[in-house]
Write a protein that holds these residues in place. Sequence first.
Motif, PDB file in Angstrom:
ATOM      1  N   MET A   1       0.651  -1.186   0.476  1.00 24.80           N
ATOM      2  CA  MET A   1       0.312  -0.030   0.546  1.00 24.80           C
ATOM      3  C   MET A   1       0.881   1.827  -0.012  1.00 24.80           C
ATOM      4  SD  MET A   1      -2.802  -0.978   0.031  1.00 24.80           S
ATOM      5  CE  MET A   1      -3.785  -2.712   0.080  1.00 24.80           C
ATOM      6  N   ALA A   2       0.455   1.956  -0.663  1.00 27.30           N
ATOM      7  CA  ALA A   2       1.359   3.415  -0.229  1.00 27.30           C
ATOM      8  C   ALA A   2       1.053   4.528   0.338  1.00 27.30           C
ATOM      9  CB  ALA A   2       0.577   4.710  -1.752  1.00 27.30           C
ATOM     10  N   ARG A   3       2.728   4.990   1.102  1.00 26.52           N
ATOM     11  CA  ARG A   3       2.128   5.636   2.689  1.00 26.52           C
ATOM     12  C   ARG A   3       1.592   6.933   1.720  1.00 26.52           C
ATOM     13  NH1 ARG A   3       5.294   3.420   6.454  1.00 26.52           N
ATOM     14  NH2 ARG A   3       5.513   4.483   8.332  1.00 26.52           N
ATOM     15  N   ILE A   4       1.328   7.528   2.524  1.00 27.57           N
ATOM     16  CA  ILE A   4       0.991   9.229   2.828  1.00 27.57           C
ATOM     17  C   ILE A   4       1.568   9.974   4.269  1.00 27.57           C
ATOM     18  CG2 ILE A   4      -1.148  11.017   2.148  1.00 27.57           C
ATOM     19  CD1 ILE A   4      -2.346   8.907   0.505  1.00 27.57           C
ATOM     20  N   LEU A   5       1.778  11.060   4.249  1.00 27.13           N
ATOM     21  CA  LEU A   5       2.057  11.612   5.137  1.00 27.13           C
ATOM     22  C   LEU A   5       1.309  12.702   4.807  1.00 27.13           C
ATOM     23  CD1 LEU A   5       4.250  13.078   7.500  1.00 27.13           C
ATOM     24  CD2 LEU A   5       4.856  14.050   5.770  1.00 27.13           C
ATOM     25  N   LEU A   6       0.409  13.034   6.427  1.00 24.36           N
ATOM     26  CA  LEU A   6      -0.221  13.755   6.323  1.00 24.36           C
ATOM     27  C   LEU A   6       1.097  15.384   7.093  1.00 24.36           C
ATOM     28  CD1 LEU A   6      -3.255  15.469   5.917  1.00 24.36           C
ATOM     29  CD2 LEU A   6      -4.169  13.472   8.022  1.00 24.36           C
TER      30      LEU A   6
ATOM     31  N   GLU B   1      -0.579  18.284   9.698  1.00 18.90           N
ATOM     32  CA  GLU B   1      -2.059  18.851   9.554  1.00 18.90           C
ATOM     33  C   GLU B   1      -1.733  19.097  12.006  1.00 18.90           C
ATOM     34  OE1 GLU B   1      -5.415  20.473  10.979  1.00 18.90           O
ATOM     35  OE2 GLU B   1      -5.354  20.048   8.569  1.00 18.90           O
ATOM     36  N   ASP B   2      -2.181  20.231  11.824  1.00 23.10           N
ATOM     37  CA  ASP B   2      -1.578  20.621  13.314  1.00 23.10           C
ATOM     38  C   ASP B   2      -3.550  20.078  14.123  1.00 23.10           C
ATOM     39  OD1 ASP B   2      -2.375  22.491  12.237  1.00 23.10           O
ATOM     40  OD2 ASP B   2      -2.298  23.917  14.224  1.00 23.10           O
ATOM     41  N   GLU B   3      -4.586  20.185  13.391  1.00 19.17           N
ATOM     42  CA  GLU B   3      -5.449  19.834  14.289  1.00 19.17           C
ATOM     43  C   GLU B   3      -6.004  19.190  14.647  1.00 19.17           C
ATOM     44  OE1 GLU B   3      -9.242  22.255  11.901  1.00 19.17           O
ATOM     45  OE2 GLU B   3      -7.568  24.087  12.749  1.00 19.17           O
ATOM     46  N   ALA B   4      -6.041  18.363  15.647  1.00 21.11           N
ATOM     47  CA  ALA B   4      -6.206  16.996  15.719  1.00 21.11           C
ATOM     48  C   ALA B   4      -7.675  16.019  15.157  1.00 21.11           C
ATOM     49  CB  ALA B   4      -5.841  16.617  17.449  1.00 21.11           C
ATOM     50  N   GLU B   5      -7.851  16.722  15.350  1.00 20.18           N
ATOM     51  CA  GLU B   5      -9.641  16.012  14.832  1.00 20.18           C
ATOM     52  C   GLU B   5      -9.865  15.805  13.630  1.00 20.18           C
ATOM     53  OE1 GLU B   5     -13.273  14.225  15.267  1.00 20.18           O
ATOM     54  OE2 GLU B   5     -11.817  14.174  16.312  1.00 20.18           O
ATOM     55  N   MET B   6      -9.342  17.217  12.731  1.00 20.17           N
ATOM     56  CA  MET B   6      -9.108  17.202  11.783  1.00 20.17           C
ATOM     57  C   MET B   6      -8.281  15.916  11.268  1.00 20.17           C
ATOM     58  SD  MET B   6      -9.711  17.692   8.063  1.00 20.17           S
ATOM     59  CE  MET B   6     -10.800  20.278   8.598  1.00 20.17           C
ATOM     60  N   ALA B   7      -6.735  16.050  11.519  1.00 25.68           N
ATOM     61  CA  ALA B   7      -5.432  14.646  11.086  1.00 25.68           C
ATOM     62  C   ALA B   7      -6.731  13.667  11.127  1.00 25.68           C
ATOM     63  CB  ALA B   7      -4.807  14.767  12.303  1.00 25.68           C
ATOM     64  N   ARG B   8      -7.878  13.389  11.988  1.00 24.45           N
ATOM     65  CA  ARG B   8      -8.283  12.046  13.009  1.00 24.45           C
ATOM     66  C   ARG B   8      -8.918  11.114  10.895  1.00 24.45           C
ATOM     67  NH1 ARG B   8     -12.957  10.093  15.033  1.00 24.45           N
ATOM     68  NH2 ARG B   8     -13.722  12.044  15.054  1.00 24.45           N
ATOM     69  N   LEU B   9     -10.257  13.150  11.392  1.00 24.10           N
ATOM     70  CA  LEU B   9     -10.739  12.587  10.196  1.00 24.10           C
ATOM     71  C   LEU B   9      -9.911  11.922   8.771  1.00 24.10           C
ATOM     72  CD1 LEU B   9     -13.131  15.944  10.956  1.00 24.10           C
ATOM     73  CD2 LEU B   9     -13.946  12.210  11.488  1.00 24.10           C
ATOM     74  N   VAL B  10      -9.040  12.565   8.760  1.00 27.67           N
ATOM     75  CA  VAL B  10      -8.657  12.779   7.053  1.00 27.67           C
ATOM     76  C   VAL B  10      -8.097  11.668   7.077  1.00 27.67           C
ATOM     77  CG1 VAL B  10      -6.787  13.647   5.570  1.00 27.67           C
ATOM     78  CG2 VAL B  10      -8.733  15.145   6.715  1.00 27.67           C
ATOM     79  N   ALA B  11      -7.581  11.445   7.986  1.00 29.44           N
ATOM     80  CA  ALA B  11      -6.380  10.051   8.200  1.00 29.44           C
ATOM     81  C   ALA B  11      -7.034   8.438   7.762  1.00 29.44           C
ATOM     82  CB  ALA B  11      -5.589   9.965   8.978  1.00 29.44           C
ATOM     83  N   GLY B  12      -8.389   9.030   8.487  1.00 34.16           N
ATOM     84  CA  GLY B  12      -9.634   7.446   8.806  1.00 34.16           C
ATOM     85  C   GLY B  12      -9.438   7.216   7.583  1.00 34.16           C
TER      86      GLY B  12
ATOM     87  N   ILE C   1      -8.159   7.828   4.256  1.00 33.75           N
ATOM     88  CA  ILE C   1      -7.043   7.643   3.737  1.00 33.75           C
ATOM     89  C   ILE C   1      -7.197   5.808   3.613  1.00 33.75           C
ATOM     90  CG2 ILE C   1      -5.408   7.965   3.094  1.00 33.75           C
ATOM     91  CD1 ILE C   1      -5.186  10.661   3.795  1.00 33.75           C
ATOM     92  N   GLU C   2      -7.719   5.399   4.926  1.00 33.64           N
ATOM     93  CA  GLU C   2      -7.118   4.902   5.205  1.00 33.64           C
ATOM     94  C   GLU C   2      -7.854   3.489   5.126  1.00 33.64           C
ATOM     95  OE1 GLU C   2      -3.891   5.321   9.219  1.00 33.64           O
ATOM     96  OE2 GLU C   2      -5.942   5.382   9.925  1.00 33.64           O
ATOM     97  N   SER C   3      -8.871   4.247   4.957  1.00 33.43           N
ATOM     98  CA  SER C   3     -10.277   3.336   4.773  1.00 33.43           C
ATOM     99  C   SER C   3     -10.215   2.599   3.396  1.00 33.43           C
ATOM    100  CB  SER C   3     -11.765   3.798   5.349  1.00 33.43           C
ATOM    101  OG  SER C   3     -11.777   5.111   4.158  1.00 33.43           O
ATOM    102  N   ASP C   4      -9.236   3.686   2.374  1.00 32.26           N
ATOM    103  CA  ASP C   4      -9.464   3.258   1.232  1.00 32.26           C
ATOM    104  C   ASP C   4      -7.965   2.466   1.492  1.00 32.26           C
ATOM    105  OD1 ASP C   4     -11.146   4.233  -0.688  1.00 32.26           O
ATOM    106  OD2 ASP C   4      -9.474   4.932  -1.611  1.00 32.26           O
ATOM    107  N   GLY C   5      -7.413   1.631   1.457  1.00 27.28           N
ATOM    108  CA  GLY C   5      -6.263   0.981   1.684  1.00 27.28           C
ATOM    109  C   GLY C   5      -4.660   1.409   2.280  1.00 27.28           C
ATOM    110  N   PHE C   6      -4.995   3.703   2.244  1.00 27.65           N
ATOM    111  CA  PHE C   6      -2.887   3.798   2.555  1.00 27.65           C
ATOM    112  C   PHE C   6      -3.232   3.596   3.401  1.00 27.65           C
ATOM    113  CE2 PHE C   6      -5.465   5.782  -1.314  1.00 27.65           C
ATOM    114  CZ  PHE C   6      -4.958   5.480  -2.043  1.00 27.65           C
ATOM    115  N   LEU C   7      -1.502   3.979   4.193  1.00 32.36           N
ATOM    116  CA  LEU C   7      -0.867   3.784   5.119  1.00 32.36           C
ATOM    117  C   LEU C   7      -0.922   4.868   5.610  1.00 32.36           C
ATOM    118  CD1 LEU C   7       0.150   1.810   7.491  1.00 32.36           C
ATOM    119  CD2 LEU C   7       1.927   2.526   6.215  1.00 32.36           C
ATOM    120  N   VAL C   8      -0.715   5.543   6.622  1.00 29.59           N
ATOM    121  CA  VAL C   8      -0.977   7.138   6.883  1.00 29.59           C
ATOM    122  C   VAL C   8       0.283   7.593   8.136  1.00 29.59           C
ATOM    123  CG1 VAL C   8      -1.992   9.366   7.486  1.00 29.59           C
ATOM    124  CG2 VAL C   8      -3.253   7.469   5.867  1.00 29.59           C
TER     125      VAL C   8
END
Length: 224
Positions: free
Chosen positions: A1-6, A8-19, A21-28
């Motif tokens: 799987m492709a690895r992505i660097l996110l 983002e300093d806002e914890a909730e936004m980072a959690r939602l975005v990472a979730g 992306i990860e649900s689509d099979g990427f590693l974040v």
Amino acid sequence: MARILLVEDEAEMARLVAGSIESDGFLVDRAGSCEDARLTLELARYALVLLDRRLPDGDGLSLLRTVRATQPGVPVIVLTALDRLDDKVHGLDAGADDYLTKPFFADELMARIRAALRRPGAEPAAPLLCGRLRFDPARREVDIEGQPLVLKRRELLALEALIRRAGRVVQRDALVAAVYGMEDDVLPKALDSHISRLRRRLAELDAGVTIHPIRNVGYMLKPA
């Protein structure tokens, strides 16, 4: 799987975005500041970077030079609340490949990520071969003489790390970094379990390769 660097300093936004992306099979992996991102970019190879602009220690655009220097060809998508036309023009002129303003829909973000990864130079395209095994890094697919091999995500990540260095020992630390996100809690024997399942699967399917454990060092993939 492709690895992505996110980045983002806002914890909730980072959690939602990472979730999403990860649900689509990427590693974040996540970084919350420019400094954290610079350190992270030295530790792992990324297929794509998602970059916020308003970070605690400066404008995220200042990271573009670091990304280009450490990981040439890696696409960068800016995710930001700065939505004026001159902000967008400045971001793109600074070297970003795409610019998406908040709030945005998860489906649109994923479509832009897929589009960025399809561009020439975003991902190495040459297949990796060992024994009867073939790994396509652009498509994230494995086959044994044309027959598709479906693996679990972490087993696929482990196989990629091993086949990229076929015939050489891959140290445990390097394998852990390749298989797990930086924020994952990794149990002591977790890596060995993934490798054991992968080794058993390859043997059952006569892939023509063996995975050798190197005591207290790591593992090595080589033709059988």
